[in-house]
Motif scaffolding. Structure first.
Motif, PDB file in Angstrom:
ATOM      1  N   THR A  20      -1.995   1.891  -5.964  1.00 22.98           N
ATOM      2  CA  THR A  20      -2.245   0.549  -6.038  1.00 22.98           C
ATOM      3  C   THR A  20      -2.563   0.188  -4.491  1.00 22.98           C
ATOM      4  O   THR A  20      -2.442   1.038  -3.445  1.00 22.98           O
ATOM      5  CB  THR A  20      -0.695   0.015  -6.358  1.00 22.98           C
ATOM      6  OG1 THR A  20       0.236   0.276  -5.258  1.00 22.98           O
ATOM      7  CG2 THR A  20      -0.417   0.098  -7.631  1.00 22.98           C
ATOM      8  N   ASP A  21      -2.946  -1.166  -4.313  1.00 24.36           N
ATOM      9  CA  ASP A  21      -2.949  -1.438  -2.887  1.00 24.36           C
ATOM     10  C   ASP A  21      -1.828  -1.399  -1.830  1.00 24.36           C
ATOM     11  O   ASP A  21      -0.900  -1.651  -2.218  1.00 24.36           O
ATOM     12  CB  ASP A  21      -3.818  -2.983  -2.732  1.00 24.36           C
ATOM     13  CG  ASP A  21      -4.990  -3.098  -3.732  1.00 24.36           C
ATOM     14  OD1 ASP A  21      -5.520  -1.872  -3.763  1.00 24.36           O
ATOM     15  OD2 ASP A  21      -5.294  -4.331  -3.962  1.00 24.36           O
ATOM     16  N   TYR A  22      -2.380  -0.892  -0.904  1.00 20.20           N
ATOM     17  CA  TYR A  22      -1.236  -1.085   0.342  1.00 20.20           C
ATOM     18  C   TYR A  22      -1.039  -2.729   0.523  1.00 20.20           C
ATOM     19  O   TYR A  22      -2.108  -3.236   0.707  1.00 20.20           O
ATOM     20  CB  TYR A  22      -1.855  -0.374   1.765  1.00 20.20           C
ATOM     21  CG  TYR A  22      -0.798  -0.206   2.795  1.00 20.20           C
ATOM     22  CD1 TYR A  22       0.250   0.686   2.798  1.00 20.20           C
ATOM     23  CD2 TYR A  22      -0.792  -1.468   3.858  1.00 20.20           C
ATOM     24  CE1 TYR A  22       1.337   0.506   3.947  1.00 20.20           C
ATOM     25  CE2 TYR A  22       0.272  -1.232   4.790  1.00 20.20           C
ATOM     26  CZ  TYR A  22       1.120  -0.322   4.890  1.00 20.20           C
ATOM     27  OH  TYR A  22       1.954  -0.532   5.841  1.00 20.20           O
ATOM     28  N   PRO A  23       0.110  -2.981   0.654  1.00 20.03           N
ATOM     29  CA  PRO A  23       0.340  -4.499   1.071  1.00 20.03           C
ATOM     30  C   PRO A  23      -0.246  -5.040   2.312  1.00 20.03           C
ATOM     31  O   PRO A  23      -0.281  -4.308   3.491  1.00 20.03           O
ATOM     32  CB  PRO A  23       2.109  -4.760   0.932  1.00 20.03           C
ATOM     33  CG  PRO A  23       2.597  -3.340   1.361  1.00 20.03           C
ATOM     34  CD  PRO A  23       1.412  -2.132   0.730  1.00 20.03           C
ATOM     35  N   GLY A  24      -0.592  -6.399   2.194  1.00 19.27           N
ATOM     36  CA  GLY A  24      -0.972  -7.034   3.374  1.00 19.27           C
ATOM     37  C   GLY A  24      -0.287  -8.386   3.440  1.00 19.27           C
ATOM     38  O   GLY A  24       0.713  -8.529   2.689  1.00 19.27           O
ATOM     39  N   PHE A  25      -0.915  -9.342   4.641  1.00 20.76           N
ATOM     40  CA  PHE A  25       0.256 -10.326   4.611  1.00 20.76           C
ATOM     41  C   PHE A  25      -0.564 -11.388   4.096  1.00 20.76           C
ATOM     42  O   PHE A  25      -0.379 -12.700   4.357  1.00 20.76           O
ATOM     43  CB  PHE A  25       0.234 -10.506   6.055  1.00 20.76           C
ATOM     44  CG  PHE A  25       1.263  -9.657   6.734  1.00 20.76           C
ATOM     45  CD1 PHE A  25       2.500  -9.725   6.711  1.00 20.76           C
ATOM     46  CD2 PHE A  25       0.436  -8.753   7.765  1.00 20.76           C
ATOM     47  CE1 PHE A  25       3.244  -8.749   7.241  1.00 20.76           C
ATOM     48  CE2 PHE A  25       1.309  -7.747   8.422  1.00 20.76           C
ATOM     49  CZ  PHE A  25       2.988  -7.630   7.915  1.00 20.76           C
ATOM     50  N   VAL A  26      -1.640 -11.130   3.135  1.00 22.30           N
ATOM     51  CA  VAL A  26      -2.117 -12.487   2.463  1.00 22.30           C
ATOM     52  C   VAL A  26      -1.960 -11.988   0.936  1.00 22.30           C
ATOM     53  O   VAL A  26      -2.454 -11.043   0.467  1.00 22.30           O
ATOM     54  CB  VAL A  26      -3.381 -12.698   2.853  1.00 22.30           C
ATOM     55  CG1 VAL A  26      -4.290 -13.802   1.867  1.00 22.30           C
ATOM     56  CG2 VAL A  26      -3.929 -13.014   4.273  1.00 22.30           C
TER      57      VAL A  26
END
Length: 406
Positions: A20-26
């Protein structure tokens, strides 16, 4: 940037571990994400490397197909981990901190948060008060049965452990602070458990066992745990509880055999809407059974804590009313006995610091009580299957191989 893997709900009865995607702040769009939350900036958040993230009975409701959870939803709301990145607006939480993450997502700014009602924050879920990671109808915040996860409003939400090395030694216990230990404890507090109380806990799953341990911590004289699973009942007896095998008949009769009277001072419903009947009816789902039982066995003037989950939509229910969360409960009995009821999500932040202290100072051994069992993230599907089959274990996912042996 590292990659990420997570446990994903695919269809009733099936989860898989996927990249899955690595988390970001948006916040990005995805399965279960409320459209009003897409594009939301979370520079008040931190990225957490998940050290221990647990499988919860509430997750099982979704995986069994008993909610409206969409395929592709990343699961997991019981998160403990290491901060590896901080947003620009984070002031007090630092990279390297080992933290417990309450399953409730709360802003710390709304009226409810300021009153300590963090389970029903008004600002994190556009649909209704209250939110959680990786859960249906909770705003679409990505779950933490993963290698990495975003935790918003970090200065408010996370509990930083005071000593990293000591915390890692106790991580099997401390990971229970994100949900089940405070939730079980909350059930006992709202039921009025105190020194010398007699207590009936319906359900010997992890939350029920956590409630039983919480009742002991609060000074209960006798804790009786009811269930129909022999292995789970044996687990309750392993730390000093009495037990009632509901497959053999009504809890009221077994309570009388233990206490000499057919009632208790307080009761906790740790089962929720997938309850079954008693005695010869134990194989049949009866969603109101536990609620009616706890009203029956609680002494007049007593209280009932209800941390067990009840939902507004249950597509797998046996009748149309139950599909809408409408159950045939004996409210007249509860009213006649002047009973008090407490429902809803546990406000974890109300309890987690003090319960951390109890763990660190050897006043409670919650990992032993719930039989915490670490497994690699890749084995999550097995953990879900075995837990659903009734294993008397609390499965703790270990995404990075950081949990020391028991």
């Amino acid at each position: 940037m590292p990659g990420n893997k997570a446990v994903v709900y695919k269809e009733p009865g099936r989860v898989e571990v996927e990249s899955t995607d690595y988390p970001g702040f948006v916040l990005k769009d995805g399965p279960g994400v409320n459209p009003a939350n897409v594009g939301r900036e979370c520079h008040h958040g931190v990225i957490v490397k998940c050290v221990a993230t647990n499988i919860c009975g509430s997750d099982q409701h979704m995986v069994r197909g008993r909610t409206t959870a969409p395929p592709g939803l990343v699961l997991g709301h019981e998160i403990t981990g290491e901060v590896v990145e901080t947003g620009r607006d984070v002031e007090f939480v630092k990279v390297g901190d080992l933290v417990s993450v309450p399953f409730n997502i709360a802003c710390g700014r709304c009226r409810n948060c300021k009153e300590g009602k963090t389970g029903i924050c008004l600002n994190v879920n556009p649909d209704r008060p209250g939110s959680a990671y990786g859960y249906v109808d909770m705003g679409g915040w990505v779950g933490g049965q993963a290698q990495y996860v975003l935790v918003p409003y970090a200065d408010w939400n996370v509990l930083v452990f005071p000593d990293r090395d000591r915390a890692l030694e106790k991580i099997r216990d401390l990971t229970m602070l994100s949900d089940i230990f405070p939730t079980g404890f909350h059930g006992c507090v709202t039921a009025g458990v105190t020194v010398g109380s007699t207590v009936y806990v319906a359900g010997a799953g992890p939350v029920g066992l956590a409630a039983a341990a919480g009742a002991q911590l609060l000074g209960a004289a006798v804790v009786i745990v009811g269930d129909l699973n022999p292995e789970r009942l044996a687990q309750a007896r392993s730390f000093g509880c009495e037990t009632a095998d509901i497959s053999q008949g009504e809890p009221r009769d077994q309570i009388e055999q233990i206490l000499g009277v057919p009632e208790v001072d307080c009761a906790v419903d740790a089962v929720g809407f997938e309850a079954r009947g008693h005695g010869g009816d134990a194989a049949t789902e009866r969603p109101a059974t536990v609620l009616n039982t706890v009203m029956d066995v609680t002494a007049a003037g007593g209280a009932v804590g209800i941390p067990g989950l009840y939902v507004t939509g249950d597509p797998g229910a046996a009748d149309e009313a139950a599909q809408q969360g409408s159950l045939s409960i004996r409210i007249g009995l509860g009213w006649a006995k002047s009973l008090s009821f407490a429902t809803g999500q546990c406000p974890v932040m109300r309890y987690h610091r003090r319960l951390m202290q109890a763990i660190l100072h050897e006043k409670v051994h919650i990992a032993d009580a719930v039989n915490a069992t670490p497994i690699p993230l890749e084995e999550a599907p097995r953990g879900y299957r075995e837990f659903d089959a009734g294993a008397a274990r609390k499965y703790v996912l270990d995404p990075h191989g950081m949990i020391p042996a028991a």
